[in-house]
Design a protein around this motif. Structure first.
Motif, mmCIF file in Angstrom:
data_model
loop_
_atom_site.group_PDB
_atom_site.id
_atom_site.type_symbol
_atom_site.label_atom_id
_atom_site.label_comp_id
_atom_site.label_asym_id
_atom_site.label_seq_id
_atom_site.Cartn_x
_atom_site.Cartn_y
_atom_site.Cartn_z
ATOM 1 N N LEU A 1 33.460 -33.070 -121.464
ATOM 2 C CA LEU A 1 33.289 -31.813 -122.182
ATOM 3 C C LEU A 1 32.944 -32.103 -123.635
ATOM 4 N N PRO A 2 32.028 -31.336 -124.216
ATOM 5 C CA PRO A 2 31.736 -31.504 -125.640
ATOM 6 C C PRO A 2 32.836 -30.877 -126.490
ATOM 7 N N ALA A 3 32.872 -31.215 -127.750
ATOM 8 C CA ALA A 3 33.849 -30.616 -128.660
ATOM 9 C C ALA A 3 33.544 -29.140 -128.851
ATOM 10 N N GLY A 4 34.604 -28.377 -129.141
ATOM 11 C CA GLY A 4 34.434 -26.949 -129.388
ATOM 12 C C GLY A 4 35.155 -26.105 -128.353
ATOM 13 N N LYS A 5 34.696 -24.856 -128.230
ATOM 14 C CA LYS A 5 35.250 -23.918 -127.263
ATOM 15 C C LYS A 5 34.215 -23.660 -126.174
ATOM 16 N N GLY A 6 34.707 -23.320 -125.014
ATOM 17 C CA GLY A 6 33.774 -23.007 -123.933
ATOM 18 C C GLY A 6 34.501 -22.723 -122.646
ATOM 19 N N SER A 7 33.727 -22.428 -121.640
ATOM 20 C CA SER A 7 34.269 -22.154 -120.314
ATOM 21 C C SER A 7 33.644 -23.122 -119.317
ATOM 22 N N VAL A 8 34.387 -23.373 -118.267
ATOM 23 C CA VAL A 8 33.952 -24.273 -117.202
ATOM 24 C C VAL A 8 34.078 -23.522 -115.883
ATOM 25 N N ASP A 9 33.017 -23.526 -115.126
ATOM 26 C CA ASP A 9 33.008 -22.857 -113.824
ATOM 27 C C ASP A 9 32.721 -23.915 -112.765
ATOM 28 N N LEU A 10 33.745 -24.281 -112.003
ATOM 29 C CA LEU A 10 33.596 -25.283 -110.953
ATOM 30 C C LEU A 10 33.459 -24.577 -109.609
ATOM 31 N N ARG A 11 32.489 -25.011 -108.821
ATOM 32 C CA ARG A 11 32.274 -24.423 -107.509
ATOM 33 C C ARG A 11 32.008 -25.524 -106.489
ATOM 34 N N TYR A 12 32.516 -25.285 -105.305
ATOM 35 C CA TYR A 12 32.257 -26.199 -104.203
ATOM 36 C C TYR A 12 31.063 -25.674 -103.423
ATOM 37 N N GLU A 13 29.917 -26.323 -103.612
ATOM 38 C CA GLU A 13 28.658 -25.906 -102.989
ATOM 39 C C GLU A 13 28.000 -27.136 -102.364
ATOM 40 N N PRO A 14 28.484 -27.571 -101.211
ATOM 41 C CA PRO A 14 27.955 -28.815 -100.625
ATOM 42 C C PRO A 14 26.516 -28.661 -100.156
ATOM 43 N N ASP A 15 25.720 -29.667 -100.423
ATOM 44 C CA ASP A 15 24.327 -29.656 -99.972
ATOM 45 C C ASP A 15 24.239 -29.643 -98.456
ATOM 46 N N SER A 16 25.253 -30.220 -97.789
ATOM 47 C CA SER A 16 25.215 -30.268 -96.326
ATOM 48 C C SER A 16 25.197 -28.868 -95.737
ATOM 49 N N PHE A 17 25.962 -27.952 -96.319
ATOM 50 C CA PHE A 17 25.974 -26.578 -95.798
ATOM 51 C C PHE A 17 24.661 -25.873 -96.126
ATOM 52 N N ALA A 18 24.155 -26.075 -97.329
ATOM 53 C CA ALA A 18 22.883 -25.449 -97.700
ATOM 54 C C ALA A 18 21.748 -25.944 -96.807
ATOM 55 N N ASN A 19 21.717 -27.249 -96.554
ATOM 56 C CA ASN A 19 20.683 -27.784 -95.663
ATOM 57 C C ASN A 19 20.858 -27.239 -94.245
ATOM 58 N N GLY A 20 22.120 -27.076 -93.827
ATOM 59 C CA GLY A 20 22.376 -26.511 -92.513
ATOM 60 C C GLY A 20 21.868 -25.094 -92.384
ATOM 61 N N LEU A 21 21.996 -24.309 -93.456
ATOM 62 C CA LEU A 21 21.479 -22.936 -93.427
ATOM 63 C C LEU A 21 19.961 -22.923 -93.284
ATOM 64 N N TRP A 22 19.284 -23.830 -93.979
ATOM 65 C CA TRP A 22 17.830 -23.889 -93.857
ATOM 66 C C TRP A 22 17.415 -24.268 -92.432
ATOM 67 N N LEU A 23 18.145 -25.204 -91.840
ATOM 68 C CA LEU A 23 17.830 -25.586 -90.466
ATOM 69 C C LEU A 23 18.121 -24.445 -89.494
ATOM 70 N N ALA A 24 19.213 -23.707 -89.743
ATOM 71 C CA ALA A 24 19.523 -22.559 -88.893
ATOM 72 C C ALA A 24 18.442 -21.488 -89.009
ATOM 73 N N LEU A 25 17.932 -21.299 -90.221
ATOM 74 C CA LEU A 25 16.836 -20.343 -90.403
ATOM 75 C C LEU A 25 15.604 -20.782 -89.623
#
Length: 853
Positions: free
Chosen positions: A804-828
């Motif tokens: 993290l850099p110095a100062g104030k801020g917000s952090v938004d962590l998300r679990y977004e695995p590429d395996s699921f995204a690739n699976g959706l494309w294959l399902a499509l």
């Protein structure tokens, strides 16, 4: 070649049952399922292996007769329903009800990929039902539906293969009442994934029968069955489906080529395309599971491990003595499952230690079949080699016997079959006994095909065997317990030596003797009734009813033994002493049980059930535990992990003083003894089990201003020497690409949201820092810091960190695995390929007006 042998397999007028016959089949399957599940279908009851209040602290807080009654109605080997499936289903339902894909659970193992745990069945249709009704209240009804589907699919396939109406209904009965289907009441995904093999095979047969006709329906059915099998949560069955469809397609191709002299390429190409589309549609489940398998501490079994845990030949007696070698509810002595006397007697001496260690005492061996269905299946075996039999019927019986014997050979790990298992991808994963799915499906079909004739010598022999079984039953039930135990002890000494006898007599208890006497006595009585009932009513008019009731008499008591129905309220019980309003995120719970070992069953609250108490598990029990998480717990306490299934408890009180405990940030402790020091205060204690709360609240996120690079998971011994620095420095596995400029004593981090796969934080620091987040790391975690998107990296093996850099801020962590995204494309892509098929199916189902006129 005779005209009969050249006949097409579809030229049997009995192959296509009318709508009323199919309704009768599914109504019969539903009725049988209701008889099997019994009280668990009633309001206020749940299909669970035991009452949750059998475990501490409930068992210690509620002594008395009720507890004894609850403990007697248990299926110890079905504990996964409490340890895994119920918590998984609860989290899946919560995610879907809030409009989120259940990719992550923050309640297990300090965070765990949820969809990637295939047993979560997060994409299976039942997950949507759980958003409306509580999972425990639906278990019996969901299993009833799948029992009925399995019986109905067996009925349809036998009719497709040329079986009579009565024979097809018999297959329906045999499959619903089989020990395999009922032995998986508490491991439902095994049955749910396996039953889709039957309609998939029927679809392949239809494709070859309808050469030149519109193939829309079988193509759609095959694709859908493949997808549903993978989504049902038991990959071994889904792998078998793919191999069976492929093998059947090749065999039918060869058969038609030999009959016609030409190669019918249309059907195999359609079957292969439908199978491929089904896999594409299931890709959102398959790809995350494959990724999770690569991150798991469980690895494919070696040849030696497969052989050690394979099916002993003695267990084949289970076909005709159901429940005698592997009791359907196990023999629970002091909370630990034990094998029955016959299992100890018949098992070869070389495998005796594995049996005593419960290597075989698991649901994979539950394949009780019933005497008459087994005899009817055997009656079809000579027809495979009978030249006068029509070639189409010979082929069908040979095909089913090949499937059954292939599964048995792989389960027994016979030479050649074992080599095949290791050669083909997916077959060497898991337990070899799980290949019993193949004979479990094939033998009921063969029983239906063999129904047309019962050899008369069998009727005479069965009447004599019935009298013998009844006489032996009377001996087993009337013999004094001491003589009964002494008799079996002498048999053990003859097979396994005097040391086995000494161990047997030293560890035997009056309760175990009584249970084995009842098991053997009533089992022989049921076998005698089943053997004698058919000869007594073996007239053409009453033969189906006789076989039906004989099978019912033999297997229905086993079904009732497997399906206790504890009150659903037991799942809703709450531990005494917990604060009424637990903060979000769910506070983490640790367990300390110095008396437990890897082989013993702890009586502390079942692992993973804390999530139903409003708590989160610092450890967990799951089918694919993250390798990094287990490695971290090995740092915390060497030897505390549980055979590749996770970590449910600590055993050394000194572990509570480790600096690593601060990284876990636990708030509560469940223990049978007081923790050392003043860091924990007791909230509630009764009967030797206490609930404790940590006096200092530990943050789930903090800032660090020092770090070191470590070789990571492969160097645990070096990491153990650096545990003391856990509160001062981060151990990272790659350069964080940040230049630290000192320490800011006033730096702080505030948690805004801590949910399933999403964490929002607000930070403030005058110096650049490293953010440590007490949530398990897995590929797919991404952090948004201002306008930047960063991948987090492992910290202290298990957790995650980012600069993290110095100062104030917000952090938004998300679990977004590429395996699921690739699976959706294959399902499509799969949907696009299947789209024309849907249009053709609708057109075929809705003919034009001029066609109808």
């Amino acid at each position: 070649m005779t005209q009969d042998s050249q006949a097409s397999p579809i030229e049997d007028p009995e192959r296509d049952p009318c709508a009323w016959q199919q309704k009768k089949a599914i109504l019969l399957a539903l009725l049988l399922g209701m008889l099997c599940l019994g009280p668990s279908l009633l309001p206020g009851r749940a299909l669970l292996p035991q009452d949750m209040r059998n475990f501490a602290p409930f068992s210690t807080a509620e002594p008395g007769k009720d507890q004894g009654d609850r403990s007697s109605a248990t299926v110890p080997h079905g504990g996964d329903a409490l340890f895994q499936f119920l918590p998984f289903d609860d989290r899946v339902a919560d995610s879907w009800s809030h409009g989120r894909v259940p990719l992550w659970s923050p309640d297990l193992f300090c965070g765990l990929p949820l969809l990637a745990q295939t047993t979560s069945r997060a994409l299976y249709p039942t997950a949507l039902l759980h958003t409306v009704f509580s999972p425990a209240s639906l278990y019996a009804w969901v299993y009833l539906i799948h029992l009925a589907l399995g019986g109905f699919f067996a009925y349809r396939l036998v009719r497709r293969l040329g079986g009579s109406e009565a024979g097809a209904q018999l297959s329906n009965i045999c499959l619903v009442l089989s020990g395999y289907s009922l032995g998986h009441l508490h491991h439902p995904m095994i049955w749910m994934a396996g039953l889709w093999i039957l309609p998939a095979l029927e679809a392949v047969w239809v494709l070859f029968e309808r050469q030149g006709r519109r193939p829309t329906y079988p193509v759609l059915a095959l694709a859908l069955c493949t997808t549903l099998s993978w989504l049902a949560g038991f990959s071994q069955a889904s792998v078998l489906l793919c191999y069976l469809v492929t093998g059947t397609t090749v065999l039918l191709l060869i058969r038609d080529w030999k009959l016609t002299g030409s190669v019918p390429w249309t059907a195999p190409l359609l079957a292969g395309g439908a199978l491929a589309v089904g896999l594409l549609l299931a890709a959102p489940q398959i790809l995350p599971a494959v990724e999770m398998a690569g991150q798991s501490s469980r690895i494919p079994a070696s040849r030696e491990q497969l052989v050690t845990a394979s099916l002993p030949f003695a267990w084949l007696l289970e076909f005709v003595l159901p429940g005698q070698l592997n009791p359907p509810a196990d023999l629970a002595i002091a909370g630990s499952p034990r094998p029955g006397f016959l299992a100890l007697w018949w098992t070869p001496t070389a495998r005796y230690p594995d049996l005593v260690a419960n290597t075989f005492n698991h649901t994979e061996t539950g394949f009780a079949f019933g005497i008459w269905p087994f005899l009817l299946a055997l009656s079809t075996l000579p027809g495979v080699f009978r030249a006068k039999l029509r070639q189409a019927l010979r082929f069908q019986k040979a095909w089913l016997w090949a499937i059954a014997l292939l599964g048995l050979g792989m389960a027994l790990c016979l030479p050649g079959f074992l080599d095949l298992s290791l050669l083909l991808p997916g077959l060497g994963v898991g337990d070899a006994k799980r290949n019993l799915l193949l004979p479990a499906l094939a033998l009921p079909l063969l029983a239906g095909l063999g129904y047309r004739s019962i050899p008369r010598p069998w009727l005479n022999l069965s009447a004599a065997l019935a009298l013998i079984c009844v006489a032996l039953s009377a001996w087993a039930l009337l013999t004094p317990s001491e003589q009964f135990a002494e008799f079996f002890g002498r048999r053990l000494a003859a097979r396994h030596g005097e040391s086995a006898l000494a161990s047997f007599m030293a560890n035997i208890s009056p309760l175990e003797i009584e249970q084995n006497q009842n098991l053997l006595g009533f089992g022989l009585l049921r076998a005698g009734l089943a053997l004698g009932l058919v000869p007594a009513l073996a007239f053409t008019r009453f033969r189906p009813q006789a076989i039906f009731f004989a099978t019912l008499v033999e297997l229905l008591p086993l079904a009732w033994q497997m399906s206790p129905a504890p009150p659903r309220a037991s799942v809703e019980a709450r531990m005494a002493g917990l604060p009424g309003d637990l903060a979000h995120p769910r506070p983490r719970l640790l367990r300390l049980d110095p008396d437990s070992t890897r082989q013993e069953t702890s009586q502390l609250l079942p692992a993973n059930l804390a999530v139903l108490q409003g708590l989160a598990e610092a450890g967990a029990y799951c089918p694919l535990p993250p390798r990094r998480s287990e490695a971290f717990f090995e740092l915390l306490e060497e030897g505390c992990t549980s055979r590749g299934a996770g970590i449910s408890r600590l055993r050394d009180p000194r572990s509570l003083s480790s600096p690593l405990l601060d990284l876990l940030a636990p708030r509560f402790l469940l223990s049978k003894e007081s923790p050392p020091g003043k860091a924990w205060r007791r909230l509630h204690a009764e009967g030797g089990t206490g609930l404790y709360e940590r006096t200092a609240r530990l943050p789930r996120a903090r800032l660090y201003f020092a770090w070191e690079i470590t070789s990571g998971i492969d160097d645990l011994q070096n990491l153990r020497e650096r545990v003391d620095m856990a509160g001062k420095k981060l151990l990272l596995e790659r350069d964080p690409e940040i230049r630290l400029e000192g320490i800011d004593e006033d730096a702080k981090v505030e948690v805004l949201e801590w949910g399933a796969g999403r964490i929002r934080l607000r930070y403030q620091s005058e110096k650049p820092a490293l953010l440590f987040v007490s949530e398990a790391w897995m590929p797919g975690w991404k952090a948004r810091v201002g306008d930047k998107v960063l991948d987090t990296q492992p910290a202290w093996l298990m957790f995650q960190a980012l600069p993290l850099p110095a100062g104030k801020g917000s952090v938004d962590l998300r679990y977004e695995p590429d395996s699921f995204a690739n699976g959706l494309w294959l399902a499509l892509l799969g949907l696009i390929l299947l789209g024309p098929g849907f249009l053709l199916f609708v057109r075929a189902s809705c003919p034009r007006l001029d066609e109808r006129s």
